[in-house]
Design a protein around this motif. Sequence first.
Motif, mmCIF file in Angstrom:
data_model
loop_
_atom_site.group_PDB
_atom_site.id
_atom_site.type_symbol
_atom_site.label_atom_id
_atom_site.label_comp_id
_atom_site.label_asym_id
_atom_site.label_seq_id
_atom_site.Cartn_x
_atom_site.Cartn_y
_atom_site.Cartn_z
ATOM 1 N N ILE A 50 0.847 -1.198 0.000
ATOM 2 C CA ILE A 50 0.000 0.000 0.000
ATOM 3 C C ILE A 50 0.878 1.242 0.000
ATOM 4 C CG2 ILE A 50 -1.776 1.279 1.235
ATOM 5 C CD1 ILE A 50 -1.381 -2.370 2.011
ATOM 6 N N VAL A 52 0.549 5.749 -0.484
ATOM 7 C CA VAL A 52 -0.315 6.928 -0.554
ATOM 8 C C VAL A 52 0.189 7.842 -1.658
ATOM 9 C CG1 VAL A 52 -1.353 8.829 0.729
ATOM 10 C CG2 VAL A 52 -0.619 6.766 1.942
ATOM 11 N N ILE A 66 -5.262 5.749 -2.565
ATOM 12 C CA ILE A 66 -4.685 4.584 -1.895
ATOM 13 C C ILE A 66 -4.272 3.619 -2.998
ATOM 14 C CG2 ILE A 66 -5.047 2.732 -0.232
ATOM 15 C CD1 ILE A 66 -7.319 4.369 0.975
ATOM 16 N N ARG A 82 -8.637 1.219 3.797
ATOM 17 C CA ARG A 82 -8.662 2.468 4.559
ATOM 18 C C ARG A 82 -7.286 2.733 5.157
ATOM 19 N NH1 ARG A 82 -11.260 -1.294 7.952
ATOM 20 N NH2 ARG A 82 -10.376 -1.432 10.067
ATOM 21 N N LEU A 83 -7.001 4.029 5.353
ATOM 22 C CA LEU A 83 -5.762 4.463 5.974
ATOM 23 C C LEU A 83 -6.074 5.056 7.341
ATOM 24 C CD1 LEU A 83 -4.186 6.382 2.960
ATOM 25 C CD2 LEU A 83 -3.531 4.097 3.745
ATOM 26 N N TRP A 94 -11.674 4.252 1.297
ATOM 27 C CA TRP A 94 -12.171 4.086 -0.065
ATOM 28 C C TRP A 94 -13.632 3.684 0.018
ATOM 29 C CZ3 TRP A 94 -12.325 -1.196 -2.574
ATOM 30 C CH2 TRP A 94 -12.882 -1.133 -3.863
ATOM 31 N N SER A 109 -5.151 2.428 -8.143
ATOM 32 C CA SER A 109 -5.335 3.527 -7.197
ATOM 33 C C SER A 109 -6.802 3.728 -6.871
ATOM 34 C CB SER A 109 -4.744 4.825 -7.763
ATOM 35 O OG SER A 109 -3.335 4.713 -7.908
ATOM 36 N N ALA A 131 -2.476 0.845 7.074
ATOM 37 C CA ALA A 131 -3.530 0.562 6.102
ATOM 38 C C ALA A 131 -4.196 -0.761 6.442
ATOM 39 C CB ALA A 131 -2.962 0.518 4.686
ATOM 40 N N ALA A 149 1.805 1.501 5.583
ATOM 41 C CA ALA A 149 1.628 2.105 4.269
ATOM 42 C C ALA A 149 2.740 3.118 4.034
ATOM 43 C CB ALA A 149 0.264 2.774 4.164
ATOM 44 N N ASP A 151 4.256 6.556 2.355
ATOM 45 C CA ASP A 151 3.835 7.883 1.900
ATOM 46 C C ASP A 151 5.091 8.608 1.430
ATOM 47 O OD1 ASP A 151 2.627 10.279 1.394
ATOM 48 O OD2 ASP A 151 1.982 10.679 3.449
#
Length: 301
Positions: A50, A52, A66, A82-83, A94, A109, A131, A149, A151
């Motif tokens: 995952i 971002v 995501i 989900r984050l 989402w 995505s 995540a 996750a 980023d």
Amino acid sequence: MMGRKVTTGRWRSIPACMTVLAATLVTAACNRSGADNAATTSAEPPPITIEVNQSRDQYGKQAVLIQLTNTTDAELTVTGARLTSPLFNGDISWEQTEALKLPPRQPKSLPARLPAPACHASTDAAEGPSATVRFSEPGKESTEATTGADDPFGVLARNSGELCLSADVAAVATMALDPTLEVAPDARTAVVRLVISPSPTGATTAGFSVESIDQTTLLAETPTDPWPRDIEVASGGSGRELALRIRPARCDPHAVAEDKVGTLLPLRIKMGERQGLVKIPAPNQLRGLIYDFVTAACAKQ
């Protein structure tokens, strides 16, 4: 990719088989429920990574992407993602309308709107997001896995910082673009007006400064009439209106057709020790007028 602490499990419901009355029926119900909803746990990482990210379109909508990547050689089915981040109040989820088929070794995505930022949270903002993904492998039941996750572009920190700064600025004064557009007689330039209206109730802060105004992918200042700089906005002060003369920043055929953030005016704000961008969106009426202006002005070049 950062190390992952993983928990997996299947939703289950355990009936309360507490009575010996009607034992045959109760036992059958318990066995059927257990067979359908048996839970498993595993220390193995999920077969999905995952990350971002954020496109220009998502940035304009205060949303993120995501990005899921299937690391297996079989198609996976994703039904939820989900984050969770200490930078925001609530999950970044989402909102799926149907299951997503995730092909082997390919990323996809998923758009997710940002909740309100946690501007004054005491948690460690340096903590990365986690995540949670609900998915199923071929021939297996749905599984929910929680993992770290990535980023890599600091999307969550940037958005949280800008949203918090915008909220603090709005407590001192509201800033908006007037819905009208004054086009010059030669149709090569136009004037938009930035209206600054200090809060009538005042604020506890000392105010802020608009250090400069950035051009957008669609609009730029004119060399002979540059945009103002170092505009002081005091708490409880009087309102003011800034006339900004604009010209097209680009005239390629896709400038208007593919515009995502060209009508978001970026203001570089300094408030106390903080500095950052606050973007002022053009109202719908002005957005249409700007597109018409850019099209007409580019036709004259």
